[in-house]
Design an enzyme around this catalytic site. Structure first.
Site, short mmCIF file in Angstrom:
data_model
loop_
_atom_site.label_atom_id
_atom_site.label_comp_id
_atom_site.label_asym_id
_atom_site.label_seq_id
_atom_site.Cartn_x
_atom_site.Cartn_y
_atom_site.Cartn_z
N ASP A 1 -41.61 108.11 -1.57
CA ASP A 1 -41.83 108.75 -0.54
C ASP A 1 -42.25 110.06 -0.57
OD1 ASP A 1 -40.03 110.37 -2.06
OD2 ASP A 1 -38.12 109.91 -0.47
N HIS B 1 -38.75 112.93 -2.96
CA HIS B 1 -38.00 112.91 -4.08
C HIS B 1 -38.77 112.72 -5.37
CE1 HIS B 1 -35.26 112.21 -0.44
NE2 HIS B 1 -34.32 113.01 -1.34
N SER C 1 -29.25 114.39 -2.95
CA SER C 1 -29.80 113.14 -3.20
C SER C 1 -30.37 113.53 -4.89
CB SER C 1 -30.98 112.86 -2.12
OG SER C 1 -31.70 113.99 -2.09
#
Length: 343
Positions: A245, A248, A78
């Site tokens: 979040d 990340h 990611s």
């Protein structure tokens, strides 16, 4: 046992197909996984959308310059995909493509095959997309891989993780690509992870990053340490460098990571000014790997003497400082990332 010896043992086990856990053992890895899952539930889902699609041509102002556009590929998880930002220009791939275009004054064609949630085992599929998929553009000139965090939280053994990475790097190098690996980030910098799990996370990540470095350098690739770059910096500026979040990176966090990798990316293609290099030293490969995880933004590459590779590694420190705003920004400006024009 020293970090260099642990890293060498993991890399050797990977080369021979071993799959042992780190010296902290399965119980510690399991505890870390439980803590990480608890932290994610506590924080909520955060971003639900897929990362922005960043594929395209960057630096179109240089499209008429001599030579075809550089071909840059992003692989990994990611972080490589740019999860957590709204705009394609904020992803690490776009930042690197824009920076490379500005430094080299040559357009850059970006292909991003990274996948959110990917472990090192997914690199085989990603490499195949780049090298064998019908209709795909020619082989990339340079590939940037960012991988490792999901292997840690997913309880993939270090040796197996390094084995998957080694196989991917070997395929890319055989195809003629330059390869740069941003090594495993420091999960100990994630805010919700508390002590003593923060210490456990940091040690597991450092072990994997050092072993990744040994494997990649011995295959002719280069690595850039992201763990200790992002660790202290992210810990000191969590509101700026972590996304909503709190797991990340934010847009500014991706700038920090991209600016650590950009000099190595440009140097691999021979377009980074020689006078811009900072302190360099030669070390045995395992010692260089162990040193890199403790020195922010450190590049490690194979040493060459008389045109031949020797069993030592060249360690370079050419970290660029990032000036953080007093508040969270909406994303980097063209001046932040050297962007010329994007897709």
């Amino acid at each position: 046992m020293s970090r260099a010896r642990v890293a060498r043992r993991i890399a050797t086990a990977a080369a021979y197909g071993g799959g042992g856990l780190s010296v902290l053992g399965g119980a510690a890895a399991g505890l870390l996984l439980t803590e990480a899952q608890y932290a994610r539930r506590r924080l909520g889902a955060g971003w639900e959308d897929e990362p922005p699609v960043s594929d395209g041509l960057y630096g179109v102002a240089f499209a008429d310059s001599p030579g075809a556009p550089w071909r840059l590929a992003m692989l990994g998880d990611s972080t490589a995909a740019g999860y957590g930002v709204h705009r394609a220009a904020q992803t690490p791939g776009a930042l690197l493509a824009s920076g490379l275009a500005a430094v080299s004054e040559r357009a850059v064609e970006l292909h991003n095959v990274a996948l959110t949630g990917a472990k090192s085992s997914d690199l085989e599929r990603q490499v195949s997309l780049l090298l064998t998929e019908p209709g795909r553009a020619p082989v990339p000139d340079v590939c940037v891989i960012m991988i490792g965090a999901n292997d840690i939280t997913g309880r993939v053994t270090p040796a197996r993780s390094v084995k998957y990475l080694s196989e991917a790097v070997a395929r890319l190098r055989t195809a003629g690509c330059q390869v740069i690996v941003g090594t495993c980030p420091d999960l100990g910098s994630v805010e919700p992870v508390a002590q003593p799990l923060r210490w456990v996370a940091r040690r597991l990540c450092h072990q994997l990053a050092a072993a990744q470095t040994i494997a990649v350098v011995e295959l002719g690739g280069r690595t850039v340490s992201l763990g200790t770059l992002l660790g202290p910096e992210f810990a000191a500026h969590p509101r700026e460098l972590f996304g909503p979040d709190r797991y990340h990176p934010s847009a500014q966090g991706y700038v920090a990571a991209a600016m650590a990798i950009l000099p190595t990316l440009c140097d691999a293609l021979g377009v980074w000014p020689a006078e811009a290099a900072r302190r360099e030293r030669l070390l045995p490969v395992a010692d260089a790997a162990a040193s890199a995880v403790s020195e922010e933004g450190t590049e490690v590459s194979a040493a060459v003497s008389g045109g031949q590779r020797i069993p030592w590694a060249l360690v370079k420190r050419r970290r660029r400082q990032i000036d953080l705003p007093a508040h969270r920004s909406e994303g980097p400006t063209p001046a932040d990332c050297g962007q010329a024009t994007g897709p």
